[in-house]
Design an enzyme around this catalytic site. Structure first.
Site, PDB file in Angstrom:
ATOM      1  N   CYS A   1       3.166  -0.773  -1.577  1.00  0.00           N
ATOM      2  CA  CYS A   1       4.455  -0.148  -1.894  1.00  0.00           C
ATOM      3  C   CYS A   1       4.795   0.971  -0.919  1.00  0.00           C
ATOM      4  O   CYS A   1       5.594   1.860  -1.236  1.00  0.00           O
ATOM      5  CB  CYS A   1       4.475   0.368  -3.329  1.00  0.00           C
ATOM      6  SG  CYS A   1       4.191  -0.946  -4.542  1.00  0.00           S
TER       7      CYS A   1
ATOM      8  N   GLY B   1      13.470  -5.714  -4.864  1.00  0.00           N
ATOM      9  CA  GLY B   1      13.425  -4.376  -4.320  1.00  0.00           C
ATOM     10  C   GLY B   1      11.983  -3.952  -4.046  1.00  0.00           C
ATOM     11  O   GLY B   1      11.035  -4.536  -4.567  1.00  0.00           O
TER      12      GLY B   1
ATOM     13  N   ILE C   1       6.095  -2.392  -9.867  1.00  0.00           N
ATOM     14  CA  ILE C   1       7.364  -2.873 -10.412  1.00  0.00           C
ATOM     15  C   ILE C   1       8.299  -3.193  -9.252  1.00  0.00           C
ATOM     16  O   ILE C   1       8.437  -2.412  -8.313  1.00  0.00           O
ATOM     17  CB  ILE C   1       8.016  -1.817 -11.329  1.00  0.00           C
ATOM     18  CG1 ILE C   1       7.156  -1.620 -12.586  1.00  0.00           C
ATOM     19  CG2 ILE C   1       9.439  -2.224 -11.715  1.00  0.00           C
ATOM     20  CD1 ILE C   1       7.642  -0.520 -13.497  1.00  0.00           C
ATOM     21  N   GLY C   2       8.926  -4.353  -9.323  1.00  0.00           N
ATOM     22  CA  GLY C   2       9.941  -4.737  -8.344  1.00  0.00           C
ATOM     23  C   GLY C   2      10.966  -5.627  -9.023  1.00  0.00           C
ATOM     24  O   GLY C   2      10.589  -6.563  -9.738  1.00  0.00           O
TER      25      GLY C   2
ATOM     26  N   HIS D   1      -0.453  -9.841  -4.834  1.00  0.00           N
ATOM     27  CA  HIS D   1      -0.667 -10.572  -6.076  1.00  0.00           C
ATOM     28  C   HIS D   1      -1.911 -11.432  -5.898  1.00  0.00           C
ATOM     29  O   HIS D   1      -2.171 -11.947  -4.802  1.00  0.00           O
ATOM     30  CB  HIS D   1       0.511 -11.480  -6.412  1.00  0.00           C
ATOM     31  CG  HIS D   1       1.778 -10.741  -6.718  1.00  0.00           C
ATOM     32  ND1 HIS D   1       1.831  -9.673  -7.578  1.00  0.00           N
ATOM     33  CD2 HIS D   1       3.046 -10.932  -6.278  1.00  0.00           C
ATOM     34  CE1 HIS D   1       3.076  -9.235  -7.657  1.00  0.00           C
ATOM     35  NE2 HIS D   1       3.836  -9.976  -6.875  1.00  0.00           N
TER      36      HIS D   1
END
Length: 214
Positions: A180, A70, A150-151, A76
């Site tokens: 995001c 999601g 967060i995913g 990263h």
């Protein structure tokens, strides 16, 4: 029991995806325990299921991977700790929102060990810190930076992916995306906040706080 795995060096992203797929399938088959896997990646951008093409500002800057988690675009790279959580919500509670809230609480509690006052924000997944020393936003709100993303992805109530926490990444690499999908705020790291933490320090805190939250 949750198994903890820490990989040294830089883990290629396709290798991480393959590992998570295999572990989730093994958990579902009853052949492996839950796992928290701590890694670093080479510099990459990943696209979540809600990623908008316009948010990839520099498509040639780094390799771009479809992640099937999601969320939108994220970065990263070295100096960022990625904690992949492969947990069985069949036994922990079949509630996605509660699970995401626990991931946020885990990061917040971990950062508190470094005297970082971080928090979650309504309508914005992730973990944030106020930056009152910076100019206020145009609408008068206090400036904020994101310190952790967060995913998640879930298959038959077993989780993939997880959280990424900035220890000392090259923050200029975020210039290639709208992180995001949120353009009003910046990104920060422990070192950017003046906290000379190491990856080992963070790993120790993550493991200690995990049991309290989960």
């Amino acid at each position: 029991m949750v198994e903890w795995l820490i990989s040294k060096g830089l883990t290629p992203y396709p290798e991480a995806l393959a590992h998570m797929e295999a572990r989730v399938n093994a958990i579902l088959a009853g052949k492996a325990p839950e796992q928290i896997w701590l890694v670093e990646h080479p510099p990459i951008f990943t696209a979540g299921t809600s990623a908008r093409k316009d948010d990839l500002k520099a498509p040639d800057m780094f390799d771009v991977f479809e992640s099937r988690r999601g969320g939108e675009y994220t970065y990263h790279g070295p100096g960022q700790r990625v904690a992949y959580a492969m947990l069985d919500l069949n036994t922990r509670g079949k509630d996605v929102r509660a699970y995401v809230n626990k991931l946020e609480a885990w990061v917040i509690a971990t950062l508190a060990e470094f005297n970082v006052q971080a928090g979650s924000r309504a309508g914005r997944v992730g973990v944030w810190v106020d930056r009152p020393e910076r100019p206020s936003l145009p609408d008068g709100r206090i400036a904020e930076d994101k310190i952790a993303a967060i995913g998640v992805r879930i298959r038959r109530w077993v989780t993939f992916h997880g959280v990424s926490i900035n220890v000392e990444p090259d923050l200029s690499h975020y210039n290639g995306i709208v992180p995001c999908g949120i353009a009003d705020y910046g990104v920060t790291s422990l070192v950017d906040l003046g906290i000379p933490a190491t990856m080992d320090d963070l790993d120790t805190a993550l493991k200690r706080r995990f049991a309290e939250i989960f």
